[in-house]
Enzyme design. Structure first.
Site, mmCIF file in Angstrom:
data_model
loop_
_atom_site.group_PDB
_atom_site.id
_atom_site.type_symbol
_atom_site.label_atom_id
_atom_site.label_comp_id
_atom_site.label_asym_id
_atom_site.label_seq_id
_atom_site.Cartn_x
_atom_site.Cartn_y
_atom_site.Cartn_z
ATOM 1 N N HIS A 220 38.187 44.402 47.419
ATOM 2 C CA HIS A 220 38.762 44.967 46.193
ATOM 3 C C HIS A 220 37.950 44.450 45.008
ATOM 4 O O HIS A 220 36.939 43.744 45.188
ATOM 5 C CB HIS A 220 40.251 44.607 46.072
ATOM 6 C CG HIS A 220 40.530 43.149 46.267
ATOM 7 N ND1 HIS A 220 40.113 42.183 45.376
ATOM 8 C CD2 HIS A 220 41.141 42.478 47.271
ATOM 9 C CE1 HIS A 220 40.491 41.004 45.802
ATOM 10 N NE2 HIS A 220 41.114 41.131 46.969
ATOM 11 N N SER B 290 43.826 41.739 49.166
ATOM 12 C CA SER B 290 43.750 42.745 50.228
ATOM 13 C C SER B 290 45.153 43.076 50.730
ATOM 14 O O SER B 290 45.434 44.204 51.128
ATOM 15 C CB SER B 290 42.898 42.224 51.383
ATOM 16 O OG SER B 290 41.645 41.832 50.895
ATOM 17 N N GLY C 6 37.275 40.880 54.430
ATOM 18 C CA GLY C 6 37.156 42.333 54.318
ATOM 19 C C GLY C 6 38.280 42.979 53.529
ATOM 20 O O GLY C 6 39.039 42.312 52.836
ATOM 21 N N VAL D 155 41.217 38.148 39.404
ATOM 22 C CA VAL D 155 41.112 39.510 38.843
ATOM 23 C C VAL D 155 42.470 40.183 39.047
ATOM 24 O O VAL D 155 43.034 40.135 40.141
ATOM 25 C CB VAL D 155 39.990 40.316 39.536
ATOM 26 C CG1 VAL D 155 39.914 41.732 38.974
ATOM 27 C CG2 VAL D 155 38.648 39.603 39.368
ATOM 28 N N MET E 84 44.825 40.791 42.278
ATOM 29 C CA MET E 84 44.240 41.614 43.346
ATOM 30 C C MET E 84 44.209 40.839 44.641
ATOM 31 O O MET E 84 43.886 39.651 44.673
ATOM 32 C CB MET E 84 42.841 42.038 42.964
ATOM 33 C CG MET E 84 42.869 42.942 41.775
ATOM 34 S SD MET E 84 41.630 44.218 41.899
ATOM 35 C CE MET E 84 41.949 45.087 40.373
ATOM 36 N N HIS F 232 36.851 40.807 44.988
ATOM 37 C CA HIS F 232 35.656 40.514 45.791
ATOM 38 C C HIS F 232 34.406 41.030 45.073
ATOM 39 O O HIS F 232 33.367 40.370 45.073
ATOM 40 C CB HIS F 232 35.743 41.211 47.155
ATOM 41 C CG HIS F 232 36.862 40.730 48.026
ATOM 42 N ND1 HIS F 232 37.900 41.533 48.413
ATOM 43 C CD2 HIS F 232 37.074 39.536 48.602
ATOM 44 C CE1 HIS F 232 38.714 40.854 49.192
ATOM 45 N NE2 HIS F 232 38.249 39.635 49.325
ATOM 46 N N ASP G 31 43.106 31.966 45.419
ATOM 47 C CA ASP G 31 43.394 31.027 46.509
ATOM 48 C C ASP G 31 43.020 29.627 46.017
ATOM 49 O O ASP G 31 42.056 29.012 46.485
ATOM 50 C CB ASP G 31 42.593 31.416 47.755
ATOM 51 C CG ASP G 31 43.009 32.778 48.281
ATOM 52 O OD1 ASP G 31 44.114 32.895 48.811
ATOM 53 O OD2 ASP G 31 42.229 33.740 48.111
#
Ligand code: PAF
Length: 283
Positions: free
Chosen positions: A34, A186, A31, A176, A184, A37, A150
């Site tokens: 951004h 979270s 969740g 990204v 980017m 995702h 990741d």
């Protein structure tokens, strides 16, 4: 867009497309979505007839002193982004249903999960491999999309799906970045404006290593020293690791080549950030 909380309901919804030969594309997340995702979701939309997003802050992949409680959350915003990206089903299980009393099974991927984040966050990848296996069993995707930020997580998941004959294609999508180069994440939401500036040292370090590689430098000792020095210029930055490793198996190297992965993990204040680049690939 359907919002589903129960595992059995999600499993039931996944069966129809499978029977009808329609492909399920799946983007598992924790969740606080951004643009990274969103890029996975847009690609998933192209690759699947049914697009499923999961949102689950997975407690078993966090260590005792890590940021489980402060992990950013904003469900309403997530729903808006999901809707805009054409998501069909958002699956939001509860921790109580995912890990009921008596839960005692885990998935462990060995060698590739041991260095880098695996060395600093023991059992982290057990938690990731276990939840991703559960999510795959619930959502039954044909293709699952993960971000290359990741990098080790993607390598662990690829290994796991091959080793355990899971019938799912794993797609790794490019990192990204913000306009100034920050990858980017979270967790960027937890950075103060000053820390946000400090965090740019990761991208500076990546750019410098890539420039030195392009100029002919091949020694890991030299590249690692210079890369660390860039990050150490930033007083708020505390290095967890700066490592150059073979991009396939994550083995150590003395000499880099175009497949070498530069992986960074750096704490900026309370926020731990990771970033990476493969030296021979486009940024
Ligand atoms: O990358 C993430 O957001 C998580 O590690 C994942 C893959 C959703 C598993 O909890």
């Amino acid at each position: 867009m359907q919002i589903i909380n129960s595992i059995i309901h999600m499993q039931a919804l996944a069966i129809a497309p499978e029977r009808e030969g329609r492909r399920i594309a799946f983007v598992p997340t924790m969740g606080y979505l951004h643009e990274g995702h969103a890029s996975l979701l847009r690609e998933g939309r192209k690759r699947g007839d049914v697009l499923v997003l999961s949102i689950f802050v997975n407690p078993i992949q966090f260590g005792k002193n890590e940021d489980l409680d402060s992990y950013p959350r904003d469900m309403d915003r997530d729903f808006q982004i999901a809707e805009a990206c054409g998501v069909d089903i958002v699956f939001i299980p509860t921790a109580a249903e995912m890990y009921p009393n008596g839960f005692q099974t885990g998935v462990t991927v060995r060698d590739i999960a041991l260095p880098l984040c695996g060395a600093i966050r023991p059992r982290h990848f057990d938690g990731v491999a276990t939840v991703v296996t559960k999510l795959f069993n619930i959502v039954r995707p044909d293709v699952a999309l993960f971000g290359c930020k990741d990098y080790q997580q993607l390598a662990v998941i690829r290994r796991m799906t091959v080793d355990l004959n899971m019938p799912v294609e794993i797609a790794g999508m490019p990192i990204v970045r913000e306009a100034d180069g920050l990858a980017m994440s979270s967790r960027n939401a937890n950075l103060s404006p000053v820390e946000r500036q400090s965090a740019l040292c990761l991208f500076r370090a990546i750019k410098t290593a890539r420039e030195q590689f392009a100029a002919g430098e091949r020694s890991v000792a030299v590249l690692a020293r210079e890369t660390r020095a860039i990050i150490e210029q930033e007083s708020a930055a505390v290095i967890d690791y700066v490592e150059f490793r073979d991009g396939l198996l994550l083995h150590e190297q003395d000499v880099v080549d175009s497949n070498t992965l530069l992986a960074l993990a750096v704490k900026i204040g309370q926020t731990r950030l990771i970033d990476n680049t493969v030296l021979g690939e486009e940024l």
